[in-house]
Design an enzyme around this catalytic site. Structure first.
Site, mmCIF file in Angstrom:
data_model
loop_
_atom_site.group_PDB
_atom_site.id
_atom_site.type_symbol
_atom_site.label_atom_id
_atom_site.label_comp_id
_atom_site.label_asym_id
_atom_site.label_seq_id
_atom_site.Cartn_x
_atom_site.Cartn_y
_atom_site.Cartn_z
ATOM 1 N N ASP A 1 0.856 -1.180 0.000
ATOM 2 C CA ASP A 1 0.000 0.000 0.000
ATOM 3 C C ASP A 1 0.893 1.231 0.000
ATOM 4 O O ASP A 1 1.930 1.253 0.671
ATOM 5 C CB ASP A 1 -0.983 0.011 1.160
ATOM 6 C CG ASP A 1 -0.335 -0.069 2.529
ATOM 7 O OD1 ASP A 1 -0.113 0.980 3.141
ATOM 8 O OD2 ASP A 1 -0.064 -1.188 2.995
ATOM 9 N N GLU B 1 -7.987 5.080 11.668
ATOM 10 C CA GLU B 1 -6.919 5.065 12.665
ATOM 11 C C GLU B 1 -7.055 6.269 13.587
ATOM 12 O O GLU B 1 -7.774 7.224 13.296
ATOM 13 C CB GLU B 1 -5.549 5.129 11.971
ATOM 14 C CG GLU B 1 -5.271 4.034 10.971
ATOM 15 C CD GLU B 1 -3.915 4.218 10.318
ATOM 16 O OE1 GLU B 1 -2.896 4.268 11.046
ATOM 17 O OE2 GLU B 1 -3.872 4.328 9.075
#
Length: 311
Positions: free
Chosen positions: A13, A104
């Site tokens: 990623d 997150e």
């Protein structure tokens, strides 16, 4: 066009902190690339288009992710879902592809609120992107998923959609060690390192087969010649100029099959200029131009193990 990634494939990623050209990662064995396309309601990754185009040019499946800032606000989650959809389309990742919610703590996102409120907001985001035709993924660290998200609610609506981060080792890591896999249900991708193969890029492995079935637009770059072709054996080749340095003796052959005649055995440390590569039969082959319009072929990677380095 349907694209399938078999389980236990490796991928990376990337964001604006990583290379715009993903060739280094795909040459190292990445079969999919998750590209950060957006964050909140006011940021789009300036490298995303180049990263997506590079993945496509290397015949690797691109996917997208959006960094959430909606905390536990359902209304904002819907807005961010629409913003993520627009951002993905803008860089050429169309409906039918995977689009992840990166949830997150930090950078404007607060996860310390009520667990159920967090989950409701995440579902609002996922519902928005699914309504637009995308396949949902939810990314976060294992601890946050277990403590601040009701993953059972998520998985009831969207089975096997979790992309979990848990690192068993620090430093460069080449392969996933399943002795340290976080015990969780519904995980389809495991991010097991933030320094895959020493390239300072997040490394992932998919536990389940991934399939994209949308119309994935091609890069806008118009090549002066065909960038890929099918050879007489039915194997696809992709045009790429590069240099490969062997780290072991490798047979140079007259064809890209293990049964092809051997021209010579190249010693470790040989520097090979190549102009194309092909992934087939469990190997990655590269093509070396030779005299009189002839070519030599050699393996540069078996499975996910490279047999040298690229420059």
């Amino acid at each position: 066009m349907t694209r399938t990634i078999e389980n236990r494939a490796y991928g990376v990623d990337v964001s604006s902190f990583n290379n715009a050209n993903t060739t280094e990662y795909t040459n190292a064995g990445a079969d999919f690339v998750l590209v950060k396309v957006s964050e909140g309601l006011d940021y789009r990754n300036p490298k995303a288009k180049a990263q997506v185009d590079s993945a496509k040019q290397n015949n690797v499946v691109p996917m997208a992710y959006h960094y959430a800032r909606f905390s536990n606000n359902t209304n904002v989650a819907v807005q961010e879902g629409n913003y993520a959809v627009g951002s993905a389309k803008q860089v050429g990742i169309e409906p039918g592809s995977y689009l992840a919610c990166d949830y997150e703590q930090g950078s404007g996102n607060e996860t310390g609120g009520n667990r159920e409120d967090n989950t409701t907001a995440i579902l609002a985001f996922l519902n928005t992107i699914v309504s637009a035709g995308y396949k949902p993924l939810l990314y976060s660290g294992a601890a946050l998923m277990k403590n601040k998200i009701n993953t059972a609610r998520i998985l009831t609506k969207y089975p096997n959609c979790l992309w979990v981060a848990a690192y068993p080792y620090k430093g460069a890591t080449n392969t996933a060690d399943f002795n340290y896999f976080p015990s969780m249900e519904g995980v389809t991708i495991w991010q097991f390192t933030d320094n895959w193969r020493g390239m300072d890029v997040d490394g992932n492995i998919n536990l389940l087969e991934l399939e994209t079935n949308g119309s994935v637009s091609q890069p806008t770059k118009v090549p002066v010649e065909s960038t890929s072709w099918i050879d007489n054996f039915g194997d696809k080749w992709v045009k790429e100029d590069g240099t490969f340095i062997t780290d072991r003796p490798i047979n140079l052959r007259k064809g890209a099959k293990l049964t092809s005649d051997i021209i010579t055995t190249l010693p470790a440390g040989s520097i090979i200029k190549y102009d194309a590569y092909s992934r087939h039969d469990g190997y990655v082959w590269i093509r070396q131009p030779r005299e009189d319009d002839q070519y030599g072929y050699l393996v540069c990677r078996q499975g996910n193990t490279p047999w040298g380095t690229f420059k």
